[in-house]
Design an enzyme around this catalytic site. Structure first.
Site, PDB file in Angstrom:
ATOM      1  N   LYS A  98       7.409 -37.925   9.512  1.00 27.58           N
ATOM      2  CA  LYS A  98       7.729 -37.777   8.101  1.00 27.58           C
ATOM      3  C   LYS A  98       9.152 -38.273   7.905  1.00 27.58           C
ATOM      4  O   LYS A  98       9.985 -38.210   8.826  1.00 27.58           O
ATOM      5  CB  LYS A  98       7.605 -36.337   7.613  1.00 27.58           C
ATOM      6  CG  LYS A  98       8.560 -35.337   8.151  1.00 27.58           C
ATOM      7  CD  LYS A  98       9.924 -35.179   7.523  1.00 27.58           C
ATOM      8  CE  LYS A  98       9.986 -35.384   6.058  1.00 27.58           C
ATOM      9  NZ  LYS A  98      11.438 -35.165   5.609  1.00 27.58           N
ATOM     10  N   THR A 134      16.334 -37.843   8.292  1.00 24.68           N
ATOM     11  CA  THR A 134      15.559 -36.618   8.098  1.00 24.68           C
ATOM     12  C   THR A 134      14.183 -37.010   8.426  1.00 24.68           C
ATOM     13  O   THR A 134      13.367 -37.295   7.580  1.00 24.68           O
ATOM     14  CB  THR A 134      15.470 -36.058   6.701  1.00 24.68           C
ATOM     15  OG1 THR A 134      16.730 -35.675   6.294  1.00 24.68           O
ATOM     16  CG2 THR A 134      14.637 -34.775   6.669  1.00 24.68           C
ATOM     17  N   GLU A 136      12.694 -43.673  -0.110  1.00 23.08           N
ATOM     18  CA  GLU A 136      12.769 -43.217  -1.495  1.00 23.08           C
ATOM     19  C   GLU A 136      13.211 -44.331  -2.444  1.00 23.08           C
ATOM     20  O   GLU A 136      14.287 -44.896  -2.305  1.00 23.08           O
ATOM     21  CB  GLU A 136      13.762 -42.054  -1.602  1.00 23.08           C
ATOM     22  CG  GLU A 136      13.204 -40.779  -0.994  1.00 23.08           C
ATOM     23  CD  GLU A 136      14.234 -39.667  -0.895  1.00 23.08           C
ATOM     24  OE1 GLU A 136      15.430 -39.941  -1.077  1.00 23.08           O
ATOM     25  OE2 GLU A 136      13.815 -38.526  -0.637  1.00 23.08           O
ATOM     26  N   ASN A 177      17.327 -39.000  -5.996  1.00 26.29           N
ATOM     27  CA  ASN A 177      18.306 -38.226  -5.249  1.00 26.29           C
ATOM     28  C   ASN A 177      19.321 -37.503  -6.118  1.00 26.29           C
ATOM     29  O   ASN A 177      20.126 -36.729  -5.629  1.00 26.29           O
ATOM     30  CB  ASN A 177      19.000 -39.114  -4.220  1.00 26.29           C
ATOM     31  CG  ASN A 177      18.059 -39.418  -3.077  1.00 26.29           C
ATOM     32  OD1 ASN A 177      17.628 -38.514  -2.380  1.00 26.29           O
ATOM     33  ND2 ASN A 177      17.710 -40.683  -2.922  1.00 26.29           N
TER      34      ASN A 177
END
Lengths: 384, 384
Positions: free
Chosen positions: B169, B180, B260, B379
């Site tokens: 992920k 992350t 993202e 974000n």
């Protein structure tokens, strides 16, 4: 007033046709003396524009009679032809203002990288600018060096019978080792080149070098300080340094305030550092964190992203002893949640992020801004 | 398939109620052996989440029986209570699957920093996940670890009678020293822990460590490799390393593809470097340049911003000998304009930026993506 606030200086700004828009794009600043002492600080990027290479050599003897500046083209990454163009700009300016040696002329260019300057327009513009040189020309010069700047930037500090004045441009690529930032400071104080150099480097180190708008370092950054000595006064070293610092600080803040697409002016204060170098390293890491810059844009006091940025550095600290305040609310204590984030009011344009490393007594301040959709838009469309 | 493609592994994913949305948020991966050999690589961020600290200790003996993973909360910067929660997750999992020592259980968490986990929901979720463990549970596990990921990421490489499978992920904070990013790889090959460690570190070094989505390094990054030995086969070292590398590379590309807000997948190829370290340094500098990332978003082959990024590094090169190609068109030759930028077609999703430093024979590839208004939006709103 700006660069012509000091006695002995003339300036002008004209529309030479370098910019397709027809906006002013060429400026001259001329030092009529009696002194010609000068100092300069240049980008630390190893890819340096032709005018930077020229001006560095021109300053080798600590003397300048003039600066010619253009917007609308950076003359960077233009090969041997670009070097020739920078030399031609200095030679043409020297002839136009009646100076024998082109090495008395510094050259500054800003705009797109990799595109040759339209030299016919440039030389005709130099002639026109030379004809318009005036004591009242400081504002015109400041306007002519704008690129994506929304306002022109000027500042003056007044001493006892002498002044330091300056102009700056810059609205993007603001980063360490300067930015796409052109700054010309003038003074009528009578100060030798070595002392000018010391005052300028000291001021730049804690002002322009602490601006980190988007982490990108330009190929053209230049800060020049020219002294005419026309006041006949030689100030005390500390007094003069303070005036240079004040003008640099004011101009640096104006650069951050006008950064491309910015909606927030962010001051990152690092305190409790084991060394000033540690404080600067941590401040830069926080100031460059895109995720944090997005969060601050969204008025989200996301201290976790601050800690995440601190953790990437080699500064002295214990992760379990880090404190972080946003607009003076200590939202992180001992590396974990502190006061409620609901107490933080981020609605204003200015935001302060304070990091206490709890590892010493040193500190530093880095100025940056938020990351916005407007920044993306402006920088994805700039050259198209 | 994914983590249960290899014999000896069971997995599951459930909605434990950690996420307010009610989406799946807790996963188990259990190794039924006969071997329990395992290896791991963790974030190099000095601010490390409680589960990272726990898992590092749990892996000290090179053996793991299970991994418990949750999305919906990173359990990072949560102080001593967070450390206690990570330990409780391991203990509760050990009990639920009938393992005596909680140090046989690694813990991975992802989500917001600084917020305590709802431990009632977490422990109930572990019980539910333990009841649903199955050979067919790999996909459910991959889905349960998603945060802002738009798709779940899995990969399998097949050897002669053995396989390596994995799930990952990650969709932001992708940066050096991992991201992350939570990755669990499994294999039924019979490989001792030391060899797993060597294969994993070798693969991570040139895959996950070469992903640099937004320059931000997470507090929670973890890559684990568990071997059951259930195939009874011990592959040759090179053959096994190749399979691990293939799965890591495939998952790394999937992470960049799902970053993202990204609209472009960018491969920065640095060739002609004096050393691999130089190639990586230059690649990272280019990949992190916000101005370039905006330009590529706008389909602008702005090679000047590439040169400007290269110039900030200490790699071996001559600024007047740099060549840059965008999508194989050499728009910069000898540090100046080369072929016409009009020849560059950037309409596709994939963009290749090639830098030839002309200083040696070493090379490296860094994967990144463009900077978009959607990235800013996602974000700036994430934690609100």
């Amino acid at each position: 007033m700006t660069v012509t606030a000091a006695q002995g200086f003339l300036a002008s700004g004209v529309a030479a046709g370098i910019k397709e828009s027809g906006a002013p794009d060429l400026a001259l600043v001329v030092n009529r003396g009696p002194s010609r002492a000068a100092a300069g600080v240049f980008t630390s990027n190893r890819v340096q524009a032709a005018p930077v290479r020229w001006s560095r050599r021109a300053l080798a003897d600590g003397a300048l009679s003039a600066v010619v500046l253009n917007s609308g083209g950076a003359n960077a990454c233009t090969g041997p032809a670009g070097a020739e163009d920078a030399r031609l700009m200095a030679e043409h300016t020297a002839r136009a203002i009646g100076v024998a040696d082109p090495h008395e002329v510094a050259v500054c260019s800003t705009g797109l990288i990799g595109v040759p300057l339209p030299m016919g327009a440039v030389t005709a513009g130099i002639d026109a600018a030379a004809r318009r040189l005036a004591r009242s020309g400081g504002e015109d010069a400041a306007v002519a060096i704008k690129t994506t700047d929304t306002v022109h930037k000027t500042s003056v500090a007044t001493g006892s019978g002498w002044v330091v004045g300056g102009m700056a441009k810059g609205a993007g690529m603001l980063a360490p080792g300067l930015a796409t930032m052109l700054v010309v400071l003038t003074t009528d104080a009578d100060v030798p080149a070595a002392d000018l150099d010391r005052a300028l480097r000291g001021a730049v180190r804690t002002t322009f070098d602490r601006v980190d708008s988007d982490g990108c370092m330009s190929t053209n950054d230049t800060v020049l300080l020219l002294a005419s000595g026309a006041s006949g006064i030689t100030p005390g070293e500390a007094e003069f340094a303070d005036a240079v610092h004040a003008v640099c600080r004011d101009l640096a803040r104006q650069l951050v305030a006008d950064a491309e697409g910015a909606s927030k002016e962010i001051e990152v204060q690092v305190v409790g550092a084991a060394s000033e170098a540690d404080a600067v390293t941590v401040g830069r890491s926080v100031a460059r964190n895109n995720l944090l810059k997005c969060a601050l844009h969204g008025e989200d006091p996301n201290w976790g992203r601050v800690l995440s940025a601190i953790g990437t550095t080699d500064a002295v600290f214990d992760p379990d002893l880090l404190d972080v305040a946003i607009n003076d609310v200590w939202v992180c204590r001992d590396g974990a949640a502190g006061e409620s984030r609901d107490k933080v009011d981020m609605s204003g344009r200015r935001i302060t992020v304070t990091v206490d490393l709890r590892a010493g007594d040193e500190s530093a301040v880095i100025w940056t801004n938020d990351l916005t959709a407007e920044y993306v838009h402006e920088n994805s469309a700039y050259s198209s």
